[in-house]
Scaffold this active site. Structure first.
Site, PDB file in Angstrom:
ATOM      1  N   HIS A   1      -8.081  -4.982  -1.325  1.00 25.75           N
ATOM      2  CA  HIS A   1      -6.858  -4.490  -0.697  1.00 25.75           C
ATOM      3  C   HIS A   1      -6.259  -5.482   0.300  1.00 25.75           C
ATOM      4  CE1 HIS A   1      -4.190  -1.086  -0.181  1.00 25.75           C
ATOM      5  NE2 HIS A   1      -4.281  -1.162   1.131  1.00 25.75           N
TER       6      HIS A   1
ATOM      7  N   SER B   1       0.845  -1.191   0.000  1.00 31.77           N
ATOM      8  CA  SER B   1       0.000   0.000   0.000  1.00 31.77           C
ATOM      9  C   SER B   1       0.886   1.249   0.000  1.00 31.77           C
ATOM     10  CB  SER B   1      -0.953  -0.040   1.203  1.00 31.77           C
ATOM     11  OG  SER B   1      -1.998   0.863   1.027  1.00 31.77           O
TER      12      SER B   1
ATOM     13  N   ASP C   1      -9.797  -3.832  -5.359  1.00 31.95           N
ATOM     14  CA  ASP C   1      -9.191  -2.996  -4.318  1.00 31.95           C
ATOM     15  C   ASP C   1      -9.826  -1.610  -4.318  1.00 31.95           C
ATOM     16  OD1 ASP C   1      -7.483  -1.560  -2.627  1.00 31.95           O
ATOM     17  OD2 ASP C   1      -5.785  -2.790  -3.191  1.00 31.95           O
TER      18      ASP C   1
END
Length: 686
Positions: free
Chosen positions: A658, A538, A623
């Site tokens: 995610h 991320s 995501d």
């Protein structure tokens, strides 16, 4: 690896992006059409290339998966906790991917009531997540949220725990959590903006009514804020919180009067952060007011909550970050962070005999666990270190005695924590700042520069990288890897200034700190560029992308998970989830100064014709935090311009978002892929 297999080549469709008179040409902008068949075909082609190129590691991946799975206690359960007359337990059954939520009335010997068996609920679904289970005050009903896509959008329903019936109430497009008023009839919940997925509205629902008739209680109109609701531990107040990166605001309402109006606790002032905890006739306020950068604790009457009424309880300290508090009838427990380490401070309300819990490692973390009861002398806390499995401990604050309620079992019979060494060292950054590195490895390794080393970091949002134990990590350590966490600026590891010095126009410190940690590890013969690997996910994937643009020669391989790499384009697109709320973290590129600074480090914008390390890039099609097209565009551009013969893989999970896979064993398969990538580069075959 076969050299004959050709990687897919993404077509070039130049798109002109102009801002502040600056023109950027994005050749792969077209990849952001999730519904476009050509986009899906390209992602599938990348997946096929990755599968073919790593086919020779398939058996090894299976072995790693089985090895990691064999260490996990499959029929595991949480430490039960007592709440409102019931003991609550979460447990796993052998061979099952998902948890079972249950409770027992009055005593642990009472018959088990199954509340939710997620294995039944997840049947036939490629992704399943249960969230926000909330039991009504009379113990009869439970609200629960379900996400079947992995975009963190939940549907809330209500179950009658006495009959097992699912009621007709159905609320769509929520965060998953909900809160009961004390009347057992009224539920408050949070919904999301359908485009940006920002949590922006609080609604009130009456049991048995149509959700179309729900009442809007509060709408957060400022796009840089998100909103949430919870109930105080005292059960007296419902609290609506509005939060941005650097500002908070709360509103309170007596939980006995759900149809009355919420009242603002202290109105928002830019830069003022505060958290509130109710006790007796007062609120305790954890805040950064009056330049308390590392926060201080204050107290105010529940009838006079504005800032002018707040009085100091624990003053601000330059070298200690005040992170959180836990309130009991006779004790205040304070979570502090000093010199990068977490501490638990026990303060009797009597003012006599305060003390700290003793911890002797330099690579541990300790944290308060589930403490739902006011009227107890027992603090439940968690402890673990890089080599010590996680424990849940009940500590009697009066007698200062402790009982280990559960220590994570590492099965397989081979694990002994005394076989591992853990230590903390300090690298010097280029501006002279000392940056801590925590590491763990098998005892007896030689510091000769030949050890494979995986360097991990995050470095954003003030999120501190604590030293946690991982049973999966043993698969690397037992094959000779050193694992190191670089506690770089941008986290809050060394207090709030550590974060302030790694965000906005100081963001580059995050990247250069990581590189300086790598250089330190190489200079001190822990590893060498031939054996050094880096990983981040991320915002940590942004870190990876920037680091390989700045110093690709230091690393043999890099894993970038769900990486945020197209910083400028994403931050200019306020329809993308999270964007507007991020301006206080990265800056607002509509302002030229921030635009120029972001563009100078944005990984996608700074890809050049040069040699890059071997790379594995992962993403999820659904995501909602870092859209799949960022890594997809980045890989396409790297493929087109890089000058090396190293491998570059894009692995897109076409079913998830995610957080990756939802089942506990499916998630291990993803870790096995990452580990086999690293071990293969090291020539380790078994």
């Amino acid at each position: 690896m076969s050299k004959n297999i050709q990687p897919p080549v993404a077509k070039i469709v130049p798109k002109k992006l102009e801002k502040h008179g600056d023109v950027r040409i994005d050749n792969y902008y077209w990849l952001n059409q999730r519904e476009d068949k050509e986009v899906i075909d390209y992602l599938n082609a990348e997946n096929k290339y990755y599968e073919q190129m790593t086919a020779h590691t398939k058996d090894f991946q299976k072995l790693l998966f089985e090895e990691m799975k064999s260490r996990i206690k499959e029929d595991d359960q949480s430490v039960p906790y007592l709440y409102n007359g019931y003991w609550y337990i979460t447990r796993y059954e052998k061979g099952q991917d998902y948890p079972v939520y249950s409770r027992k009335k009055g005593s642990l010997e009472a018959p088990e009531e199954i509340m939710f068996n997620c294995n039944e609920m997840a049947k036939g679904l490629s992704y399943f997540q249960l969230g926000g289970v909330s039991v009504s005050p009379n113990n009869k009903f439970a609200t629960f949220g379900v996400d079947k896509v992995s975009r963190r959008i939940y549907t809330i329903q209500v179950k009658n725990l006495e009959t097992g019936e699912i009621l007709s109430d159905k609320i769509e497009n929520c965060t998953g959590g909900s809160v009961w008023a004390n009347d057992n009839q009224t539920i408050f919940y949070t919904t999301k903006d359908p485009v940006t997925l920002r949590s922006n509205k609080i609604f009130k629902h009456k049991l048995g009514t149509d959700s179309k008739d729900d009442v809007l209680v509060f709408e957060e109109k400022d796009e840089t804020f998100s909103v949430f609701i919870y109930k105080e531990k005292s059960k007296k107040y419902l609290v609506i919180g509005s939060q941005s990166t650097m500002t908070t605001e709360y509103q309170i309402l007596n939980a006995d009067t759900p149809d009355a109006d919420f009242k603002v606790f202290q109105k928002r002032t830019r830069g003022l952060e505060y958290n509130i905890s109710h006790f007796g006739d007062s609120f305790y306020v954890l805040t950064n007011t009056d330049q308390a950068t590392n926060f201080k604790l204050m107290k105010t009457p529940e009838t006079a909550t504005e800032k002018e009424n707040w009085k100091d309880v624990i003053a601000h300290r330059d070298n200690v970050l005040l992170e959180d508090i836990e309130i009991f009838k006779d004790y205040l427990v304070v979570e502090e962070r000093e010199n990068g380490l977490t501490k638990l401070r026990i303060m009797p309300w009597s003012g006599v005999g305060e003390y700290y819990l003793p911890f002797d490692s330099e690579t541990y973390t300790a944290y308060t666990s589930t403490n739902v009861d006011f009227d107890t002398t027992v603090l439940r806390y968690g402890y673990q270190s890089l080599k010590t499995p996680s424990s849940i401990i009940d500590f009697d604050m009066k007698n200062q005695t402790k009982e280990v309620k559960k220590e994570q079992e590492v099965l397989g019979g081979k694990f002994n924590k005394d076989n591992y060494e853990e230590k903390r060292v300090w690298a010097t950054a280029k501006d002279g700042t000392k940056v801590p590195i925590s590491m763990v490895y098998r005892k007896g390794i030689q510091l000769n520069g030949k050890n494979p080393l995986l360097q991990y970091a995050y470095g954003s949002y003030g999120y501190s990288m604590d030293c946690t134990f991982s049973s999966t990590r043993l698969s690397l350590l037992d094959r000779g890897f050193i694992f190191a966490i670089a506690h770089i600026r941008g986290g809050e590891d060394l207090g709030r200034p550590w974060y302030e010095n790694g965000k906005l126009l100081n963001k580059k410190n995050t990247f250069t700190d990581f590189i300086d940690c790598s250089k330190f590890l190489i200079e001190n013969k822990y590893t060498s560029p031939k054996h050094l690997y880096a990983e981040g996910g991320s915002a940590g994937g942004l870190l990876m992308g920037t680091v390989i643009n700045l110093a690709p020669e230091l690393y043999n391989g890099v894993i970038a998970a769900v990486p945020f790499v197209d910083v400028v384009t994403t931050m200019l697109d306020d329809s993308i989830p999270l964007t507007t709320g991020e301006y206080d973290e990265w800056g607002n590129p509509n302002d030229k100064e921030y635009y120029d600074y972001m563009k100078s480090y944005s990984p996608y914008d700074n890809v050049e014709a040069k040699a890059y390390p071997n790379m594995l890039v992962t993403t999820g099609l659904h995501d909602s935090q870092v859209q799949y097209w960022e890594p997809a565009k980045w890989v396409a551009k790297l493929r087109a311009v890089k000058t090396d013969k190293n491998v570059l893989f894009l692995d897109t999970n076409m079913d998830t978002g995610h957080g990756g896979a939802s089942g506990r064993f499916e998630a291990l398969k993803e870790i096995a892929k990452e580990f086999s990538f690293l071990l293969d580069l090291e020539g380790i075959k078994k």
